[in-house]
Design an enzyme around this catalytic site. Structure first.
Site, mmCIF file in Angstrom:
data_model
loop_
_atom_site.group_PDB
_atom_site.id
_atom_site.type_symbol
_atom_site.label_atom_id
_atom_site.label_comp_id
_atom_site.label_asym_id
_atom_site.label_seq_id
_atom_site.Cartn_x
_atom_site.Cartn_y
_atom_site.Cartn_z
ATOM 1 N N PHE A 1 36.055 43.985 33.025
ATOM 2 C CA PHE A 1 36.958 44.834 33.797
ATOM 3 C C PHE A 1 38.384 44.483 33.393
ATOM 4 C CE2 PHE A 1 39.795 45.997 37.237
ATOM 5 C CZ PHE A 1 39.442 47.319 37.440
ATOM 6 N N LYS B 1 47.925 40.019 39.624
ATOM 7 C CA LYS B 1 47.415 39.663 40.947
ATOM 8 C C LYS B 1 48.244 38.589 41.655
ATOM 9 C CE LYS B 1 43.011 41.862 40.717
ATOM 10 N NZ LYS B 1 42.118 42.059 39.586
ATOM 11 N N ASP C 1 42.340 37.904 29.248
ATOM 12 C CA ASP C 1 42.727 38.633 30.458
ATOM 13 C C ASP C 1 42.482 37.703 31.642
ATOM 14 O OD1 ASP C 1 43.017 40.170 32.694
ATOM 15 O OD2 ASP C 1 41.684 41.796 32.049
HETATM 16 C C1 LIG Z 1 42.199 43.323 38.723
HETATM 17 C C2 LIG Z 1 42.071 43.140 37.275
HETATM 18 C C3 LIG Z 1 42.778 43.944 36.373
HETATM 19 C C4 LIG Z 1 43.578 45.144 36.800
HETATM 20 O O1 LIG Z 1 44.658 44.820 37.610
HETATM 21 P P1 LIG Z 1 45.387 46.009 38.416
HETATM 22 O O2 LIG Z 1 46.580 45.306 39.018
HETATM 23 O O3 LIG Z 1 44.434 46.506 39.436
HETATM 24 O O4 LIG Z 1 45.760 47.034 37.428
HETATM 25 C C5 LIG Z 1 42.680 43.662 35.034
HETATM 26 N N1 LIG Z 1 41.918 42.651 34.596
HETATM 27 C C6 LIG Z 1 41.222 41.852 35.417
HETATM 28 C C7 LIG Z 1 40.413 40.735 34.864
HETATM 29 C C8 LIG Z 1 41.254 42.087 36.787
HETATM 30 O O5 LIG Z 1 40.533 41.330 37.606
#
Ligand SMILES: *Cc1c(COP(=O)(O)O)cnc(C)c1O
Length: 404
Positions: free
Chosen positions: A141, A255, A226
């Site tokens: 994700f 986040k 990521d």
């Molecule tokens: C939540 C998340 C995203 C996306 O972040 P948003 O602020 O919702 O765009 C990308 N990568 C990972 C691993 C995430 O957990």
């Protein structure tokens, strides 16, 4: 639920898009690990906004940094310099061992930035002969933009949203040899979550990240982590890559970087990579605005001053052991690292059902996909409240045979 709560839900349902299906609780106030609903009922939030609330609700230092900055200067464009930004970027680079940071707002934007920088690096520095290819993993994700859902293997994220950009390749997660096989002369980057969060708290085999980083290095491919969810202490290290001593060529954070209330993200990279960007080729109106920078800097400082990383490591291990001791016939697996824990349940029961049951005991959990409950509480949580949370979870699970 009281009248105000019901009215709030109806209003949102009537005028909002139906792209979420929230639990039936209307949060009205929050402090630390606690949420109060419209009736004043208190909950322990073990979901912590998918890891965005590492500092806990309304952390006094975050609130103070935000209000002070708001009184001084709100958003301006990047057409002029503003005072908090440099200090924020410097702190982020120093903590993560990267050279340069590019501020955006959401995690998805940080990852889009990563893809753009990687492609441009491929054309201008690596000198690939054809169209750039980027490799990602099954179950990933990375966000919700067209390109990022184009990288996804999860049908609901993709279905109805195509066509997707070309040059995106998917390989199995946790298999380093699959990466080696997938790399071609046009590969520019491998984008990977060190632990898959939305995928269900999937921890790859030990050594995986180190092997992938070595393969990338060998082929002159960028290893991009990521860490939007796993970063900033969540897994008991500053970065989840630190568990294997891997230093990525590029890194996405988000986040928890916003200290709870704000959307603040960064794409960080080594000089040789980030310097492919020149004025005008990438940006964001709100990225790096003074409020975001002041809050982002304070979020990093609070994380270090209040020992989030150590607390996550120690209490995460403790919570994991407690949960593993829950001898319930409906639990298939309990896994995690730091305060990033997944409880996988058997296929007959939906994670949603369990979250609804937990709510009755004053616990907010979060279901990922169908059968995993994610616990990623604020990193300020104490042992006392882990104990209390566990007691409530155990009580809820002991009555599983009555669940509908
Ligand atoms: C939540 C998340 C995203 C996306 O972040 P948003 O602020 O919702 O765009 C990308 N990568 C990972 C691993 C995430 O957990």
């Amino acid at each position: 639920m009281d009248q105000r709560g019901r009215a709030t839900i109806e209003l949102e349902h009537a005028f909002g898009a139906h792209n979420y299906n929230p639990l039936r609780i209307v949060a009205d106030e929050g402090e630390g690990i606690f949420i109060w609903d419209t009736e004043g009922k208190c909950y322990i939030d073990l979901a912590g906004a998918y890891s965005a609330e590492s500092h806990g609700y309304c952390h006094p230092r975050i609130v103070e940094a935000a209000t002070q900055q708001l009184r001084k200067l709100g958003t301006t464009g990047r057409n002029i310099y503003t005072s908090p930004l440099g200090a924020f970027l410097k702190r982020a680079c120093e903590l993560t061992g990267q050279d340069r940071a590019l501020p955006m707002n959401t995690g998805a934007e940080a990852n889009e930035t990563a893809l753009k920088v990687a492609r441009k690096w491929g054309y201008t520095v690596k000198g690939i002969p054809g169209d750039a290819e980027i490799i990602a993993c099954e179950g990933n994700f990375h966000g919700r933009t067209i390109a990022l859902v184009g990288l996804s293997s999860h049908e609901p994220y993709r279905c109805g949203f195509g066509p997707f950009p070309p040059g995106l390749v998917i390989i199995p997660y946790g298999d380093a040899s699959a990466l080696d096989r997938a790399i071609t002369e046009n590969t520019v980057a491998f984008l990977v979550e060190p632990i898959q969060g939305e995928g269900g708290i999937i921890i790859p085999p030990s050594g995986y990240l180190r092997e992938c980083a070595a393969i990338c290095k060998f082929h002159n491919v960028l290893f991009i982590a990521d860490e939007v969810q796993t970063g900033l202490g969540r897994t008991g290290k500053l970065l989840a890559c630190d568990h294997e001593g891997v230093k990525p060529d590029g890194l996405s954070l988000g986040k928890a970087l916003g200290g709870g209330p704000l959307a603040v993200s960064l794409f960080l990279a080594k000089k040789e990579v980030m310097d492919v960007l020149t004025p005008g080729d990438h940006g964001s109106t709100f990225g790096g605005n003074p409020l975001a920078a002041a809050v982002g800097l304070e979020a990093l400082n609070v994380m270090m001053d209040e020992h989030f990383i150590e607390n996550s490591a120690v209490l995460g291990k403790y919570f994991l052991e407690l949960l593993r001791g829950l001898k319930s016939p409906i639990i298939r697996d309990v896994r995690g690292r730091g305060l990033f824990i997944g409880v996988e349940i058997c296929e007959e029961i939906n994670a949603r059902t369990i979250c609804e049951e937990l709510l009755k005991y004053g616990i907010i959990g979060n279901g990922v996909h169908e059968h995993v409950i994610r616990f990623s509480p604020p990193l300020i949580i104490t042992r006392k409240w882990i104990d209390e949370s566990f007691r409530r979870i155990a009580r809820a699970f002991s009555r599983w045979s009555e669940w509908k």
